[in-house]
Motif scaffolding. Structure first.
Motif, PDB file in Angstrom:
ATOM      1  N   ALA A   2       0.832  -1.207   0.000  1.00  0.00           N
ATOM      2  CA  ALA A   2       0.000   0.000   0.000  1.00  0.00           C
ATOM      3  C   ALA A   2       0.864   1.252   0.000  1.00  0.00           C
ATOM      4  O   ALA A   2       0.548   2.248  -0.659  1.00  0.00           O
ATOM      5  CB  ALA A   2      -0.936  -0.003   1.205  1.00  0.00           C
ATOM      6  N   GLU A   3       1.981   1.214   0.741  1.00  0.00           N
ATOM      7  CA  GLU A   3       2.880   2.360   0.758  1.00  0.00           C
ATOM      8  C   GLU A   3       3.444   2.640  -0.629  1.00  0.00           C
ATOM      9  O   GLU A   3       3.454   3.794  -1.092  1.00  0.00           O
ATOM     10  CB  GLU A   3       4.027   2.116   1.745  1.00  0.00           C
ATOM     11  CG  GLU A   3       3.600   2.175   3.204  1.00  0.00           C
ATOM     12  CD  GLU A   3       4.750   1.882   4.162  1.00  0.00           C
ATOM     13  OE1 GLU A   3       5.923   1.966   3.721  1.00  0.00           O
ATOM     14  OE2 GLU A   3       4.496   1.565   5.335  1.00  0.00           O
ATOM     15  N   ILE A   4       3.902   1.601  -1.325  1.00  0.00           N
ATOM     16  CA  ILE A   4       4.483   1.866  -2.645  1.00  0.00           C
ATOM     17  C   ILE A   4       3.392   2.128  -3.683  1.00  0.00           C
ATOM     18  O   ILE A   4       3.674   2.739  -4.722  1.00  0.00           O
ATOM     19  CB  ILE A   4       5.451   0.761  -3.098  1.00  0.00           C
ATOM     20  CG1 ILE A   4       4.750  -0.593  -3.270  1.00  0.00           C
ATOM     21  CG2 ILE A   4       6.624   0.668  -2.149  1.00  0.00           C
ATOM     22  CD1 ILE A   4       5.661  -1.628  -3.921  1.00  0.00           C
ATOM     23  N   SER A   5       2.159   1.709  -3.424  1.00  0.00           N
ATOM     24  CA  SER A   5       1.054   2.130  -4.297  1.00  0.00           C
ATOM     25  C   SER A   5       0.911   3.645  -4.235  1.00  0.00           C
ATOM     26  O   SER A   5       0.746   4.315  -5.262  1.00  0.00           O
ATOM     27  CB  SER A   5      -0.252   1.461  -3.873  1.00  0.00           C
ATOM     28  OG  SER A   5      -0.215   0.071  -4.107  1.00  0.00           O
ATOM     29  N   PHE A   6       0.958   4.193  -3.035  1.00  0.00           N
ATOM     30  CA  PHE A   6       0.916   5.647  -2.877  1.00  0.00           C
ATOM     31  C   PHE A   6       2.079   6.305  -3.603  1.00  0.00           C
ATOM     32  O   PHE A   6       1.910   7.283  -4.340  1.00  0.00           O
ATOM     33  CB  PHE A   6       0.956   6.021  -1.397  1.00  0.00           C
ATOM     34  CG  PHE A   6       1.127   7.495  -1.145  1.00  0.00           C
ATOM     35  CD1 PHE A   6       0.032   8.293  -0.885  1.00  0.00           C
ATOM     36  CD2 PHE A   6       2.389   8.084  -1.179  1.00  0.00           C
ATOM     37  CE1 PHE A   6       0.187   9.658  -0.662  1.00  0.00           C
ATOM     38  CE2 PHE A   6       2.555   9.442  -0.960  1.00  0.00           C
ATOM     39  CZ  PHE A   6       1.449  10.232  -0.706  1.00  0.00           C
ATOM     40  N   ILE A   7       3.290   5.793  -3.374  1.00  0.00           N
ATOM     41  CA  ILE A   7       4.473   6.455  -3.923  1.00  0.00           C
ATOM     42  C   ILE A   7       4.467   6.386  -5.446  1.00  0.00           C
ATOM     43  O   ILE A   7       4.824   7.361  -6.120  1.00  0.00           O
ATOM     44  CB  ILE A   7       5.752   5.844  -3.330  1.00  0.00           C
ATOM     45  CG1 ILE A   7       5.754   6.005  -1.800  1.00  0.00           C
ATOM     46  CG2 ILE A   7       6.989   6.532  -3.906  1.00  0.00           C
ATOM     47  CD1 ILE A   7       6.857   5.237  -1.103  1.00  0.00           C
TER      48      ILE A   7
END
Length: 488
Positions: free
Chosen positions: A132-137
Motif C-alpha cells: 500500500a505504501e508503494i502504491s501511494f508512492i
C-alpha cells in the motif's frame, strides 16, 4: 519514534548510477533471482522506492521559478542553466532539470514495479502495508509526471525491458490519472492514520493526495467528498500549528500540520554530481545567501529568489516575513550590521530569499552543508488541505463550508475573515493560496490549472507552456516514437 533511513538499492533497481554513495555488498552476492525471499528483502526494496522522493528540490525550484514568485538566481545565467531557461519561458527539449524530473520519477516507478512483480513470492504480516505504501508512492511519481508532461508511458506492475523502449507509446493522461486513483484507493483502504516510524505513508497522506489529484482534474465534487472525510474524521490529529513563524525550523518538523512530508537527514554527505543521491535536502543550501558572513543564516548559492512582485503582493500580511527574507532590511535591524556581508550572484538578485527553505547556521548538516540540510520537504501540509477543500467546496456551490475552511487558515495568520461568495470567493481562495503557500513549489501549477498563468507569467504562451517539453534525449531513446508536446 524511529525515522525511515533513506538509501539506494543496488544499481539494478535504478536508471542511473550513484555508486560513489552506496555501501554495496560484494559484487554478485545478490540479484533479482535470490531476492524477495524474506520480509526483510521486501522492506529494503520498499525503502528504495521511497528514496527517489528525494528529488523534491526540483519541484520547489521549478514550481516557484516558472511562476511569478521567483527568479532563478545563482552564480551566473549559466549556473543551472535550465532553471534560467524556465524562468524566462525559453525552455525546450534540452534541459537538464526537466530531464531529471522525468528520469528520477520513472526510476522510482521502476523500483515500485519491481516490487509489484514479486508481490506474491511470499506472505508475511506486513506485506499489505508495504504494498500500500508503494502504491501511494507510485501514484505520487506518476502525478508529478502527468503534471509536468501530460501524456506519458504508463507501465505498471512490471519493469519494461530495454527492447520495449522503442515500442511503448505515450498513454493519454486520463488513463494515467485513473491508475493514480486506483493506487491511492489501495493505499487509503489499507494504511492506518498513524505509523510507528516517522516518514512512512499514512492513510491521511493518501487521502490528501487523492483529493489533490481530483482537484487537478476538475473533479470538484469528488475532491470535496475526500477532503470532507479527511477533515472531519482526522484520526491522525492534523491541525494548524499556532506559531507559523517557527514552523519552518527543523526542531518543529513532523508536527500536526505535516500530512505528507518527505524526510531528510543531515547525517550523510555527497556532492553536486548526484543531488538525488543525498539524504539531506539541497534546496535550503541552494537558497541560502551567497558568501554570507553573519548571524543566524548560513552561506549558500542564492537560487530561487523571491520577486518584488511577490513581496508587494503580501502588503501588510504577517506571512510576508515568514515567507520572504528581505535581506538588507533584516541586516539593518541587527545590532552589528556593519559586520554582516554577502555577495550578489550574476544570475540575478532581488534582495529577497526564500525564508521557508533556507540554510540556518544552527541547522547545518555534515559538510558540504550546502547539500545536507535536515529540513524536511512538506509535500502536503494541513493548511494546503484546508485551502484545497475550500476550493472544492466553492466550486460545487457550498460557499458556507468553503469560507469555514478558508478562514481557519486566515485566523491562524491573524488576518480578517473572508465573507465573499460566488466567483469572488473563489478568487479569494486562489489569493490565499499564494499568501499561505508561496515558496513551497505550488504556485506555477496553481496558475496553470486555474487558467491564470498567461496573465501572471511574462512570456507564458497559452497552448504551450501548460506542459513542459518531453526531454529530447528520451524521445531519441524511444526512436522518435513520442511526439513532442505542442509548441516545442
Amino acid at each position: 519514534m524511529k525515522k525511515i533511513k533513506i538509501f539506494l538499492l543496488a544499481a539494478s533497481m535504478s536508471l542511473f548510477s550513484c555508486d560513489a554513495w552506496l555501501d554495496l555488498e560484494p559484487e554478485f552476492v545478490q540479484d533479482a533471482e535470490n531476492f524477495f525471499l524474506t520480509p526483510e528483502d521486501y522492506e529494503r526494496a520498499v525503502i528504495g522506492v521511497y528514496d527517489l522522493m528525494q528529488a523534491n528540490y526540483l519541484h520547489v525550484w521549478i514550481g516557484e521559478i516558472a511562476s511569478d514568485n521567483s527568479i532563478a538566481g545563482g552564480e551566473s545565467v549559466f549556473d543551472t542553466q535550465g532553471l534560467h531557461e524556465i524562468d524566462g519561458m525559453r525552455h525546450g527539449g534540452i534541459n537538464a532539470e526537466l530531464r531529471d524530473v522525468m528520469r528520477f520519477n520513472y526510476a522510482g516507478i521502476a523500483r515500485a514495479n519491481f516490487v509489484f512483480e514479486n508481490e506474491n513470492n511470499i506472505d508475511f504480516p506486513a506485506k499489505e502495508r508495504l504494498m500500500a505504501e508503494i502504491s501511494f508512492i507510485r501514484a505520487y511519481y506518476y502525478f508529478i509526471l502527468v503534471k509536468y508532461f501530460g501524456d506519458m508511458p504508463l507501465i505498471i506492475d512490471r519493469r519494461a525491458s530495454i527492447n520495449e523502449v522503442r515500442e511503448i507509446d505515450r498513454t493519454p493522461k486520463e488513463e494515467i490519472y485513473a491508475q493514480i486513483e486506483r493506487d491511492l484507493d489501495r493505499a487509503i483502504n489499507v494504511l492506518s492514520w498513524t505509523t510507528q516510524e516517522t516518514g512512512r505513508i499514512t492513510k491521511g497522506a493518501a487521502m490528501a493526495l487523492k483529493g489533490k489529484v481530483l482537484l487537478y482534474q476538475n473533479k470538484f465534487a469528488q475532491a470535496a467528498q475526500v477532503f470532507d472525510e479527511l477533515i472531519t474524521t482526522n484520526q491522525a490529529g492534523y491541525g494548524l500549528v499556532s506559531d507559523m513563524s517557527t514552523m519552518w525550523l527543523v526542531v518543529n518538523q513532523n508536527g500536526p500540520e505535516d500530512v505528507f512530508t518527505i524526510q531528510h537527514s543531515g547525517l550523510q554527505g555527497g556532492d553536486y554530481g548526484c543531488l538525488v543521491c543525498l539524504q539531506g535536502n539541497p534546496a535550503p543550501g541552494f537558497h541560502a545567501i551567497r558568501n554570507f558572513v553573519g548571524p543566524f543564516y548560513g552561506d549558500g548559492n542564492s537560487y530561487n529568489l523571491p520577486t518584488q512582485n511577490l513581496y508587494d503582493f503580501f502588503g501588510n500580511d504577517p506571512r510576508r516575513e515568514i515567507t520572504i527574507l528581505d535581506l538588507d532590511a533584516w541586516i539593518a535591524q541587527q545590532p552589528n550590521p556593519g559586520q554582516i556581508s554577502y555577495a550578489i550572484g550574476a544570475g540575478g538578485h532581488t534582495g529577497f530569499f526564500n525564508n521557508k527553505y533556507i540554510k540556518r547556521d544552527f541547522e547545518r548538516g555534515l559538510p558540504d552543508d550546502d547539500l545536507t540540510s535536515p529540513l524536511n520537504y512538506r509535500a502536503i501540509r494541513f493548511a494546503d488541505v484546508l485551502l484545497m477543500a475550500a476550493e472544492a467546496f466553492a466550486q460545487t456551490g457550498n460557499d458556507a463550508r468553503a469560507r469555514i475552511e478558508l478562514n481557519k487558515v486566515r485566523q491562524r495568520a491573524g488576518v480578517p475573515d473572508i465573507t465573499s461568495s460566488g466567483a469572488q470567493l473563489l478568487e479569494d481562495i486562489y489569493r490565499e493560496r499564494r499568501l499561505e503557500l508561496s515558496g513551497e513549489g505550488y504556485r506555477f501549477w496553481d496558475l496553470v490549472r486555474t487558467g491564470k498563468a498567461a496573465e501572471a507569467i511574462q512570456g507564458f504562451q497559452v497552448g504551450k507552456h501548460e506542459l513542459f517539453p518531453i526531454p529530447q534525449f528520451e524521445i531519441d531513446l524511444a526512436g522518435g516514437r513520442w511526439r513532442q508536446n505542442p509548441g516545442y
